[in-house]
Enzyme design. Sequence first.
Site, short mmCIF file in Angstrom:
data_model
loop_
_atom_site.label_atom_id
_atom_site.label_comp_id
_atom_site.label_asym_id
_atom_site.label_seq_id
_atom_site.Cartn_x
_atom_site.Cartn_y
_atom_site.Cartn_z
CG PHE A 29 -1.87 1.10 1.16
CD1 PHE A 29 -3.30 1.09 0.34
CD2 PHE A 29 -1.57 2.46 1.63
CE1 PHE A 29 -4.05 2.48 0.41
CE2 PHE A 29 -2.31 3.62 1.88
CZ PHE A 29 -3.57 3.49 0.89
CG ASP A 35 5.14 3.76 1.95
OD1 ASP A 35 5.18 4.30 3.14
OD2 ASP A 35 4.50 3.74 1.34
CE LYS A 60 -1.18 5.42 7.73
NZ LYS A 60 -0.64 4.83 6.57
C1 LIG Z 1 -1.03 5.35 5.03
C2 LIG Z 1 0.36 4.90 4.20
C3 LIG Z 1 0.05 5.51 2.92
C4 LIG Z 1 -0.68 6.89 2.42
O1 LIG Z 1 -0.70 7.89 3.35
P1 LIG Z 1 -1.82 9.20 3.17
O2 LIG Z 1 -1.16 10.06 4.17
O3 LIG Z 1 -3.01 8.22 3.49
O4 LIG Z 1 -1.74 9.42 1.91
C5 LIG Z 1 1.21 5.26 2.09
N1 LIG Z 1 2.23 3.91 2.36
C6 LIG Z 1 2.04 3.54 3.68
C7 LIG Z 1 2.97 2.27 3.74
C8 LIG Z 1 0.82 3.74 4.65
O5 LIG Z 1 0.76 2.80 5.47
#
Ligand SMILES: *Cc1c(COP(=O)(O)O)cnc(C)c1O
Length: 399
Positions: free
Chosen positions: A139, A224, A253
């Site tokens: 994700f 990420d 986050k």
């Molecule tokens: C939550 C998340 C995103 C996206 O973040 P947003 O602030 O919702 O755009 C991207 N990568 C990972 C691993 C995430 O957990």
Amino acid sequence: MDTRTLLEWSAKHHTPNYGSRAPICLVRGEGVRVWDSDGREYLDFGSGIAVTSLGHCHPRVTGAIQEAAATLLHVSNLYHSPPQIHLAKLLTEHSFADRVFFANSGAEANEAAIKIARKYARETWSDDRFEIVATKNSFHGRTMATVTATGQEKYQHGFEPLLPGFKHVPYNDLNAMELAIDNRTAAVLVEPIQGEGGVHVPSDPYLAGLRTLCDEAGALLIFDEIQTGVGRTGRLWCYEHWGVEPDIMTLAKALANGVPIGAMLTREEIASVFTAGTHGSTFGGTPFVASVALATLTTMIDEKIPERAAQMGGYLMERLGRLPSLGVPVKEVRGKGLLIGIELDGPAGPVVDACREAGLLVLSAGDRVLRLAPPLIVTETDCHRALETVVTALKKVRT
Ligand SMILES: *Cc1c(COP(=O)(O)O)cnc(C)c1O
């Protein structure tokens, strides 16, 4: 305003994309607890979605918010501002990176990572080196580029055509990655632990193997760490568990404990392709959000919060690990620090609901995984209570 009317208005006035929202309105929070509009108390083992790592209304965070709001909320990136400078300096002093770009969300941080990787590959190698290899079940966000990078069709369906230049291979599979990387690969993009996809921890050689494959091919390695970063897994950055440094890392986050922020961190040589005017953001890294992130990150570091996360995570994992032998319907428990996935033999949704009805907020990750991501300041007493609630909910849903 009574709760019922609020929920009716919500159903009427919002776009319906959050159709599966829980039927409660949260109005207040303190530490590991939140309260709904009927005055009911919940133990928050989701922290939003792994966001409020210092707990709700942490005094140092609230203090920074109040001070920034009364000093200088916003200036554009046409000017310098001290909090943004201090934050960039602190992030680079405590990570592999030399330079930082600030955005407003995780997806935007990943957009910056994808853009800088493509530009670097183009300028270093050739015009047809632009591919990003990501992993299945990953994700990376909801914008067009990041939803393309995301290796799950359910997030992409209906939004085609997706962007060209993205490939997906199974996670934790170095052979598949080796076959996918070639002289068109600009970068490999992975989560050091897959979060949304079900809390999948790679085997020990995986990240080091990716590092080697990228180095051999001249591709960049992007981690990420939007969910795993800022202490969540028991180290400040998840990559520290394996001692493998990326070329680019994205954060969001937990970085400002709930105030929206994103950041893309990278090394000097790569940063240099973001020349004047090539990328930017209206809101990215305003004095307000940078002050809040600065307070969050200094608290994390000063108070050794990642160590606490490791301790509490160890406690929870140990207790959860006993469940299968006690006859509780749990297939597997995975995770690091306070990012924990409990794989069930059926859908997680009903268990999430049962927990909430019993006063505990938890998350799911994929269809069958219950995800625990409490604030990193959680106590053993809170963990004990949460465990009891989870076990009761599992037994209740099963029978
Ligand atoms: C939550 C998340 C995103 C996206 O973040 P947003 O602030 O919702 O755009 C991207 N990568 C990972 C691993 C995430 O957990």
